[in-house]
Design a protein around this motif. Sequence first.
Motif, mmCIF file in Angstrom:
data_model
loop_
_atom_site.group_PDB
_atom_site.id
_atom_site.type_symbol
_atom_site.label_atom_id
_atom_site.label_comp_id
_atom_site.label_asym_id
_atom_site.label_seq_id
_atom_site.Cartn_x
_atom_site.Cartn_y
_atom_site.Cartn_z
ATOM 1 N N TYR A 1 13.175 -9.661 -10.243
ATOM 2 C CA TYR A 1 13.148 -8.373 -11.027
ATOM 3 C C TYR A 1 12.383 -7.979 -9.583
ATOM 4 O O TYR A 1 11.691 -8.725 -8.946
ATOM 5 N N THR A 2 13.646 -6.618 -9.621
ATOM 6 C CA THR A 2 12.028 -5.682 -8.229
ATOM 7 C C THR A 2 12.234 -4.793 -8.821
ATOM 8 O O THR A 2 13.117 -4.191 -9.290
ATOM 9 N N LEU A 3 10.599 -3.708 -9.055
ATOM 10 C CA LEU A 3 10.920 -3.512 -10.182
ATOM 11 C C LEU A 3 9.651 -2.011 -9.666
ATOM 12 O O LEU A 3 8.687 -2.168 -9.255
ATOM 13 N N PRO A 4 10.512 -0.631 -8.443
ATOM 14 C CA PRO A 4 9.458 -0.035 -8.019
ATOM 15 C C PRO A 4 8.428 0.918 -9.205
ATOM 16 O O PRO A 4 9.567 1.103 -9.985
ATOM 17 N N ASN A 5 7.163 0.758 -9.059
ATOM 18 C CA ASN A 5 6.082 2.068 -10.129
ATOM 19 C C ASN A 5 6.600 3.796 -9.305
ATOM 20 O O ASN A 5 6.374 3.637 -9.383
ATOM 21 N N LYS A 6 7.538 4.319 -10.143
ATOM 22 C CA LYS A 6 8.063 5.516 -10.215
ATOM 23 C C LYS A 6 6.516 6.275 -10.866
ATOM 24 O O LYS A 6 6.743 6.322 -12.443
ATOM 25 N N HIS A 7 5.581 7.104 -10.031
ATOM 26 C CA HIS A 7 5.168 7.482 -10.331
ATOM 27 C C HIS A 7 4.998 8.704 -11.115
ATOM 28 O O HIS A 7 5.686 10.035 -10.651
ATOM 29 N N TYR A 8 4.375 9.445 -12.263
ATOM 30 C CA TYR A 8 4.183 10.606 -12.848
ATOM 31 C C TYR A 8 2.233 11.084 -12.881
ATOM 32 O O TYR A 8 2.124 10.281 -13.586
ATOM 33 N N PHE A 9 2.409 11.780 -12.197
ATOM 34 C CA PHE A 9 1.041 12.500 -12.349
ATOM 35 C C PHE A 9 0.488 13.218 -13.280
ATOM 36 O O PHE A 9 1.218 14.285 -13.096
ATOM 37 N N GLU A 10 -0.600 13.050 -13.972
ATOM 38 C CA GLU A 10 -0.808 14.264 -14.311
ATOM 39 C C GLU A 10 -1.630 15.855 -13.446
ATOM 40 O O GLU A 10 -1.817 15.137 -11.857
ATOM 41 N N ILE A 11 -1.730 16.384 -13.848
ATOM 42 C CA ILE A 11 -1.816 18.053 -12.862
ATOM 43 C C ILE A 11 -3.420 18.946 -14.048
ATOM 44 O O ILE A 11 -2.894 19.023 -14.878
ATOM 45 N N ASP A 12 -3.944 18.549 -12.770
ATOM 46 C CA ASP A 12 -5.697 19.342 -13.353
ATOM 47 C C ASP A 12 -5.226 20.960 -13.230
ATOM 48 O O ASP A 12 -5.107 21.410 -12.620
ATOM 49 N N LEU A 13 -5.087 20.709 -14.306
ATOM 50 C CA LEU A 13 -4.774 22.140 -14.580
ATOM 51 C C LEU A 13 -6.091 23.173 -14.806
ATOM 52 O O LEU A 13 -5.796 25.249 -15.603
ATOM 53 N N SER A 14 -7.066 23.056 -15.009
ATOM 54 C CA SER A 14 -8.687 23.516 -15.742
ATOM 55 C C SER A 14 -9.194 25.052 -14.414
ATOM 56 O O SER A 14 -9.838 25.467 -15.201
ATOM 57 N N TRP A 15 -8.625 24.667 -13.676
ATOM 58 C CA TRP A 15 -8.926 25.806 -13.133
ATOM 59 C C TRP A 15 -8.042 27.050 -13.324
ATOM 60 O O TRP A 15 -8.772 28.236 -13.462
ATOM 61 N N HIS A 16 -7.705 27.151 -14.062
ATOM 62 C CA HIS A 16 -6.694 28.042 -14.703
ATOM 63 C C HIS A 16 -7.061 28.478 -16.239
ATOM 64 O O HIS A 16 -6.650 27.400 -16.965
#
Length: 301
Positions: free
Chosen positions: A251-266
Amino acid sequence: MASLAAARYGKDNVRVYKVHRDEKKQTQTVTEMTVCCLLEGDIETSYTEADNKPVVATDTVKNTIYILAKQNPVDPPELYGAILAAHFPAKYSHIHAAHVNIIVHRWTRINVDGKPHPHSFLRDGAETRNVEVTFRRNEGFTITSKIGGLLVLKSTGSAFHGFHRDEYTTLKETWDRILSTEVDAQWTWKRYQTVAQVESDAATFDKTFEAARKTTLKIFAEDNSASVQATMYKMCENILAEAPRVEAVEYTLPNKHYFEIDLSWHKGLKNTGKDAEVYAPQSGPNGLIKCRVVRRPASKL
């Protein structure tokens, strides 16, 4: 002093489409492939002495691909690949080996009013079924079957923690994350000696492909993943258990990342941890995880 160490040549990107018409059932089945066929043999002088006499022209290779597709079944691709690979050493005494790579493009029958349409299809994804076949005179066939381009994602049920940390580490541990990857899986069969042996396993190739695909999707969905590594190893184990003629699975599996977005500034808007709902899909860099799992000898079981 220069010396030619290795050489092969042939035709790549040969697009092939074949339709099978079942007059009795009034249905049609279609197969679309991209084929590459490369030859090896006593061809050194075409490189070192500008002597083209040993060259079976790449246009001849292309024509052979079409003719053998007309004269023989193209499903399963393992069988067609074996027929094509065996042809060249049998036809040309100075050609000792042929390497065939087949990409089968996905066409899925359309359902209309709950019934499969007899001759209409749709492309429901970029996933492909791939095959690599090498035939060497006096050695037989090496056949590898593949799943390519199968894009999957689950929104929970994946963690990554307890990994090594040092002064270069910034990644935070997580007990719940999005897991997405584009599956590239392949399995290598025990060696075949003749086309007839390959043909006798035609149904096994199809059955194993469907079982490997089902196993991949089931384990991906249901495994409470500690890591991509742990999940992919389970997939390999299951395929080896289900397919006794398979010697190794990769198996070859790329880890396709989904990052949280810090919206606390708003205005203190919460969008991290258990409150995360909006993510930023990443195009790169990405993790890339590979493994190859082989069948243990019977004496070690």
